[in-house]
Write an enzyme that holds these catalytic residues in place. Structure first.
Site, short mmCIF file in Angstrom:
data_model
loop_
_atom_site.label_atom_id
_atom_site.label_comp_id
_atom_site.label_asym_id
_atom_site.label_seq_id
_atom_site.Cartn_x
_atom_site.Cartn_y
_atom_site.Cartn_z
CD GLU A 49 -27.09 -3.80 54.00
OE1 GLU A 49 -26.80 -3.73 52.46
OE2 GLU A 49 -25.79 -4.22 54.55
NE ARG A 77 -31.77 -9.48 59.90
CZ ARG A 77 -30.99 -9.11 59.22
NH1 ARG A 77 -30.69 -9.17 57.82
NH2 ARG A 77 -30.04 -8.37 59.92
CG ASN A 93 -27.64 -9.58 55.96
OD1 ASN A 93 -28.16 -8.41 56.26
ND2 ASN A 93 -26.21 -8.92 56.01
CD GLU A 123 -27.38 -7.68 63.25
OE1 GLU A 123 -26.21 -7.44 63.08
OE2 GLU A 123 -28.31 -7.16 62.72
CG ASN A 147 -23.04 -8.02 54.86
OD1 ASN A 147 -24.04 -7.48 54.09
ND2 ASN A 147 -22.87 -7.66 56.09
CG ASP A 156 -22.61 -4.09 55.81
OD1 ASP A 156 -23.39 -4.81 55.10
OD2 ASP A 156 -23.31 -3.48 56.76
#
Length: 299
Positions: A18, A101, A103, A121, A154, A204
């Protein structure tokens, strides 16, 4: 369009790759592996990837004006000194939500670090909903919360005139826009500018090009799509050889290369055997557009 070339430059097999960010000084691509708990740097010179292990899921990385990097780690904003492999906590959010958490995160044109949270998740894209919030870390290291009730915070970026903030809450399957005040960092007037098609799957990470168009990585969609935020139309689709494309940024000498991160979490042996490059970093050349260099955090 036949000049578009896609190559896997680093087959690292990240769990969830990511937050790709180009580091001009190092001629390198920064990214993170969230579940692998690693901050990674791939050198375009040596073609090697290095990694620093951290003590919690690390979800985004950004450049820092004073040198080195800043990261979102668990529910903390933290500083990372690369050579010393030293992580220092700056501040923590969501203290009342131990299952949360951070992202995705990105620095705005004024040097503020925007990042949002989500619940951990259970398996990819399956989680307790409405647990996340969007935050900003200011250069004086204070934090502001913009809103809550977020599913999976996101992709984010800003328009070229800095008057619009673009944002994705993945499970809304929408790319949203807000009015943006660069002086204060305040956002308002939220609206949807693009709803994803079924085959595009889950929106995303996201970045903007020098023509003001948005590029969105489609998780489980195996593609990045180019959108016109003014008309809400999809202009282009670039398919990748992996399904779990997670985020994208521009980099290289003149920011004409696109880098795309991907994930391998949640894929069984058979799926991985069909997509051996899952979790790798991809470079796309020949798009015919350039990107905007990343802004460093001012604090």
């Amino acid at each position: 369009m036949s000049s578009i070339r896609i190559e896997c430059v680093a087959s690292e097999g990240y769990g969830i790759g990511e937050s790709p960010v180009w580091d001009e000084e190092e001629s390198a691509l920064l990214c993170v592996d969230i579940t692998g708990r690693k901050v990674c740097r791939w050198s375009s010179v040596t073609k090697q990837a290095q990694a620093i292990s951290v003590d919690a899921p690390v979800s985004s990385v950004a450049l820092r004006k004073s040198g080195d990097y800043i990261i979102t780690l668990g529910t903390r904003f933290a500083a990372l000194k690369w050579k010393e492999q030293l992580v220092t906590t700056i501040t923590q959010v969501d203290k009342d939500k131990p299952n949360n958490r951070f992202n995705d995160g990105k620095v705005d044109p004024a040097g503020r670090y925007f990042a949002g949270t989500m619940a951990e998740e259970i398996r990819p894209a399956v989680l307790e909903r409405h647990q996340g919030s969007l935050y900003t870390l200011f250069s004086d290291l204070s934090v502001v919360k913009h809103f809550d009730q977020v599913d999976i915070s996101n992709g984010l970026d800003w328009s070229l005139d800095h008057k619009t903030f673009f944002y994705i809450d993945s499970l809304s399957y929408s790319v949203d826009a807000f009015d943006y005040d660069l002086q204060t960092g305040k956002i308002g007037n939220r609206r949807s500018i693009y709803k994803l098609e079924k085959e595009e799957s889950i929106p995303d990470g996201m970045c903007i090009d020098t023509e003001g168009k948005l590029w969105v990585a489609c998780y489980n969609g195996g593609r990045v799509i180019r959108l016109d935020p003014e008309t809400g139309k999809r202009l282009q689709t670039v398919k990748l050889p992996v399904d779990k494309t997670t985020s994208c940024c521009f980099g290289g000498k003149d920011y004409s290369e696109m880098y795309v991160t991907s994930a391998s979490d949640g894929m069984d042996k058979e799926w991985l055997s069909r997509q051996p490059q899952a979790g790798g970093i991809f470079k796309i050349t020949g798009l015919g557009v350039k990107g905007v260099p990343p802004y460093p955090f001012a604090g």
